[in-house]
Motif scaffolding. Structure first.
Motif, short mmCIF file in Angstrom:
data_model
loop_
_atom_site.label_atom_id
_atom_site.label_comp_id
_atom_site.label_asym_id
_atom_site.label_seq_id
_atom_site.Cartn_x
_atom_site.Cartn_y
_atom_site.Cartn_z
N THR A 159 -2.05 10.29 11.68
CA THR A 159 -1.33 11.32 12.42
C THR A 159 -1.76 12.70 11.95
O THR A 159 -2.50 12.85 10.97
N TRP A 160 -1.26 13.70 12.63
CA TRP A 160 -1.64 15.09 12.36
C TRP A 160 -1.39 15.48 10.91
O TRP A 160 -2.25 16.08 10.26
N GLN A 161 -0.24 15.13 10.37
CA GLN A 161 0.12 15.62 9.05
C GLN A 161 -0.76 15.03 7.94
O GLN A 161 -0.87 15.60 6.86
N ASP A 162 -1.40 13.89 8.22
CA ASP A 162 -2.26 13.27 7.21
C ASP A 162 -3.75 13.51 7.46
O ASP A 162 -4.59 13.01 6.73
N SER A 163 -4.07 14.26 8.50
CA SER A 163 -5.47 14.40 8.91
C SER A 163 -6.17 15.56 8.23
O SER A 163 -5.58 16.61 7.96
N ASN A 164 -7.47 15.35 8.00
CA ASN A 164 -8.34 16.42 7.53
C ASN A 164 -9.16 17.01 8.68
O ASN A 164 -9.69 18.12 8.57
N VAL A 165 -9.26 16.25 9.77
CA VAL A 165 -10.02 16.71 10.92
C VAL A 165 -9.40 16.12 12.18
O VAL A 165 -8.87 15.01 12.16
N ALA A 166 -9.45 16.90 13.25
CA ALA A 166 -8.93 16.44 14.54
C ALA A 166 -9.95 16.74 15.63
O ALA A 166 -10.43 17.88 15.74
N LEU A 167 -10.30 15.72 16.40
CA LEU A 167 -11.17 15.87 17.56
C LEU A 167 -10.28 15.82 18.79
O LEU A 167 -9.73 14.77 19.13
N ILE A 168 -10.10 16.96 19.46
CA ILE A 168 -9.15 17.09 20.56
C ILE A 168 -9.94 17.30 21.84
O ILE A 168 -10.59 18.33 22.03
N ILE A 169 -9.86 16.32 22.74
CA ILE A 169 -10.70 16.30 23.93
C ILE A 169 -9.83 16.55 25.16
O ILE A 169 -9.06 15.68 25.58
N GLY A 182 -1.56 11.83 16.91
CA GLY A 182 -2.98 11.99 16.60
C GLY A 182 -3.43 13.41 16.85
O GLY A 182 -4.19 13.98 16.07
N GLY A 183 -2.94 14.02 17.94
CA GLY A 183 -3.27 15.40 18.23
C GLY A 183 -2.22 16.33 17.66
O GLY A 183 -1.39 15.95 16.83
N ALA A 292 -16.88 13.18 8.35
CA ALA A 292 -16.60 13.53 6.95
C ALA A 292 -15.16 13.26 6.58
O ALA A 292 -14.85 12.87 5.46
N GLY A 293 -14.25 13.48 7.54
CA GLY A 293 -12.82 13.19 7.32
C GLY A 293 -12.29 13.70 6.00
O GLY A 293 -12.34 14.89 5.74
N PRO A 294 -11.81 12.84 5.09
CA PRO A 294 -11.85 11.37 5.21
C PRO A 294 -10.77 10.80 6.14
O PRO A 294 -10.86 9.66 6.55
N LYS A 295 -9.75 11.60 6.46
CA LYS A 295 -8.74 11.14 7.40
C LYS A 295 -8.76 12.04 8.63
O LYS A 295 -9.12 13.22 8.55
N GLY A 296 -8.36 11.49 9.76
CA GLY A 296 -8.35 12.29 10.98
C GLY A 296 -8.15 11.41 12.19
O GLY A 296 -7.91 10.21 12.08
N CYS A 297 -8.28 12.04 13.35
CA CYS A 297 -8.04 11.29 14.58
C CYS A 297 -8.70 12.00 15.76
O CYS A 297 -8.71 13.23 15.81
#
Length: 721
Positions: A159-169, A182-183, A292-297
């Motif tokens: 989820t967002w709060q645990d992410s290092n990167v977000a790919l928003i399409i 996720g977003g 690269a993350g390591p976490k994201g969505c």
């Protein structure tokens, strides 16, 4: 009688923003954000703040209406209207069978927390599969088809709060206030975005325009519309080619990775750059940044979901998350497992594909299109795809739909292919609408039932229960007793069920079909065995984060452990089709050199908003947003009325210069205008135009859902005569 202040939440859209309402003598005096709320922190949007005018709108429907022979409507008591409707439904069922009776549950119906379970039970007991919702207008792949074909991770994605990167399409949560986990969270999205960037989260935004989200992104890929699948395949190609994927995760949990890699071998950076009109270096940077993350969505919005190849786009989105291992692992804490449903096991393992979700009752339009299972707050639910509903009404023969109950929706403006939708609605033997205002569809209805608004009813945050990133819930009690002869949406199905002799039930618990149950009774059945008892939530004043035991992801169960499949049936053909279309897009100019895409607007929620004075000041039309260089080339000025023509139709629109739009692109919101014809066209400045007149719903219809291509439409622009 002294005034009192009550905590509640807005139900204008899905965001459920908390508010404090001041009430005196059963009248709304004022409203303000609930600044004490832990999740929202005092956030509300301008639409929700118009509830006072919405509640007391002079044109509000406060009774039931029956259509006269001349097309006008006359007041009728709701009980008499329901008696007459039930009699007509009985006759239709007897003559044509239960499948001839359908309901369409539109976007607003989702804001009433009890509507959908009661409506679905009504259809089950009636033995009619003709249950339709707005979900299948814009995102059936995202909420069902994708998981059925590929499988999914039982413990959920980051989820967002645990992410290092977000790919928003193609998702612009800052305006739409909608994002499945996720977003950017839909609750106080601006704050969530600032918090994410402050802690170092990197955002990659894919959008043909520099949207509100794209303007805040670390990397904006201003893609050519319709090429989202090409880009996603290209990003995956780079990640696999450079071995940036989570190899250990893939070896254990993913099927057919090598075969999938071979199938996307053509999507090299050079190939993708040419077809998406993006810089090759930006594509490579995006792939490396996400990996690269390591976490994201990675997550999509209605932009790509309403465009070409939505099933493939969802598959590729799930794939890029899977190969990068963007899922919670054994021993990790889940941010929120929900509070309104029983706690189910959340092991660190893949749930294999469930193709049976796609093999339900077939449409009469095509064997490739039919009942799909969508994942809802109340579990998996089967529904028929709305994209082909107009055809089910017009196509003669056994199973032809003769009666439609429209709940909180405006299909004349929302269904793809407006000309066909208009003919279909006119072809019905019975059209019933429940609404608070006389929408374009209500104007055509045989009966209109006045509906309660959100402050006049109890509600619970069922829809958004697992969207929050903490175990949060809010029971909103009735603030104002409704005036007039109005009912709730779920009550319509209960009342008709009683008259038709149906025995409705929620989660295998029978509803009282003699004495109408209270809203609390229905919600209690919906939330049976919930992690937090409904009684505890009910007694709290306002929304609350609950102190429930942490949910820790369990180890995989060897007996049930599955694998996600990257090569389900149909993927090879979809990839080949994407390649063919992408290659064709490079050829010589056509008669339709511009591409029309969909968008959201801050002052409207689909077709709701322009009737309210403050929102109307923001604009009463859906402008055609166009790059100023394109306008200059066409000798068109801001405010000019232009003609937008596709190979299927033509609409007028008001031109609006917008430098954030990619050249060659037109951006317009959907769900505007009126019934097809010159009367609507002449009022384009006052009511806008309906972009669904530019398409035929069966052109490029997606397998399984019949999903229509409602964005990335080739068009021609000319200045109106």
């Amino acid at each position: 009688m002294p005034s009192k202040t009550v905590k509640t939440y807005c139900r204008y859209c899905h965001a459920n923003c908390p508010m404090e309402i001041e009430v005196e003598d059963n009248k709304l005096i004022s409203l303000k954000p609930d600044v004490d709320n832990e999740i929202f922190g005092g956030y509300t949007c301008l639409k929700g703040r118009q509830m006072p005018e919405q509640l007391y709108l002079p044109e509000r429907i406060l009774t039931s209406l029956r259509k006269n022979e001349d097309g006008s409507h006359t007041d009728i008591g709701s009980q008499q209207a329901l008696d007459e409707i039930a009699d007509k439904l009985k006759a239709i069922k007897e003559k044509y069978g239960p499948r001839a009776i359908a309901s369409y549950n539109g976007t607003v119906s989702f804001q009433n927390s009890a509507t959908h379970p009661v409506a679905k039970s009504w259809h089950v007991e009636l033995d009619s599969p003709s249950y339709y919702t707005s979900i299948t207008i814009d995102q059936p792949a995202k909420v069902g088809i994708g998981q059925a074909r590929m499988g999914f991770w039982a413990a959920g994605q980051h989820t967002w709060q645990d992410s290092n990167v977000a790919l928003i399409i193609g998702n612009n949560t800052l305006v739409s206030h909608y994002s499945i986990p996720g977003g950017i969270p839909s609750f106080s999205p601006s704050n969530a975005l600032r918090e994410g960037k402050k802690r170092g989260l990197k955002i990659i935004a894919v959008d043909p325009r520099k949207s509100e989200v794209a303007s805040r992104a670390d990397l904006h890929l201003q893609i050519k519309p319709g090429q989202d699948a090409v880009l996603l395949a290209g990003l995956i190609h780079i990640i696999l080619d450079e071995e940036l994927h989570d190899k250990a995760f893939c070896d254990e949990h993913i099927e057919n990775l090598d075969t999938f890699k071979d199938n996307i071998s053509q999507f090299t950076p050079d190939y993708v750059a040419e077809r998406t009109e993006l810089a090759k270096d930006d594509i490579i940077e995006a792939a490396r940044l996400f990996a690269a993350g390591p976490k994201g969505c990675a997550t999509t919005g209605t932009g790509p979901e309403m465009g070409p190849y939505p099933n493939l786009i969802q598959h590729l989105t799930q794939t890029i998350n899977a190969i990068c291992g963007r899922h919670y692992r054994a021993g990790e804490k889940l941010p929120n497992a929900g509070v309104l449903s029983p706690l189910v096991p959340r092991p660190a393992q893949a749930v294999p594909p469930t193709p049976e979700w796609l093999t339900g009752i077939r449409s009469r339009v095509s064997d490739d299109i039919g009942e799909v299972t969508v994942l809802t707050a109340n579990g998996p639910v089967k529904e028929m795809p709305t994209a082909i509903l107009a055809d089910e009404i017009l196509m003669e023969g056994e199973g032809q739909i003769k009666a439609l109950i429209c709940v909180g929706g405006n299909p004349l403006l929302a269904w793809p292919g407006q000309d066909k939708a208009y003919e279909a609605l006119k072809n019905l033997d019975l059209l019933v609408c429940i609404d608070y205002k006389m929408s374009a569809t209500c104007e055509m209805a045989d009966y209109v039932i006045g509906s309660k608004l959100c402050l006049e009813r109890d509600d619970l945050t069922v829809l958004t229960d697992i969207w929050y990133e903490k175990p949060y819930s809010h029971y909103a009690k009735t603030v104002i007793e409704a005036e007039g002869d109005v009912i709730e949406e779920w009550e319509l199905f209960w009342e008709l069920g009683k008259r038709l002799g149906l025995n409705l039930n929620i989660r295998e618990q029978p509803l009282d079909m003699v004495n109408k149950p209270s809203k609390y009774d229905v919600l209690e059945k919906m939330t049976i065995n919930s992690r937090v008892p409904l009684a505890d939530i009910y007694k709290n004043d306002g929304g609350k984060v609950y102190d429930v035991p942490d949910v820790i992801v369990a180890e995989a169960d060897p007996a049930t452990k599955g694998r996600m499949d990257l090569m389900p049936e149909g993927i090879t053909d979809e990839i080949a089709g994407t390649i063919k279309d992408a290659d064709s897009s490079l050829k010589a100019k056509t008669d339709f050199p511009y591409i029309l895409i969909s968008r959201r607007m801050k002052n409207t929620f689909n077709s709701t908003g322009p009737e309210l004075s403050f929102l109307a000041k923001k604009g009463t039309t859906n402008p055609a947003y166009i790059n100023p260089e394109d306008l200059a080339e066409l000798n068109i000025a801001d405010g000019d009325v232009i003609s937008i023509t596709s190979d299927r139709g033509q609409i007028p629109a008001v031109a609006q210069s917008s430098p954030d739009i990619k050249r060659g692109v037109v951006s317009m919101a959907h769900c505007w205008g009126g019934a097809p014809g010159e009367r609507s066209d002449d009022k384009v400045r006052e009511i806008g135009a309906n972009t669904n007149r530019l398409i035929n719903n069966l052109d490029h219809a997606s397998k399984y859902s019949g999903m229509a291509r409602q964005s990335s439409i080739p068009v021609q622009l000319t200045k109106a005569g």
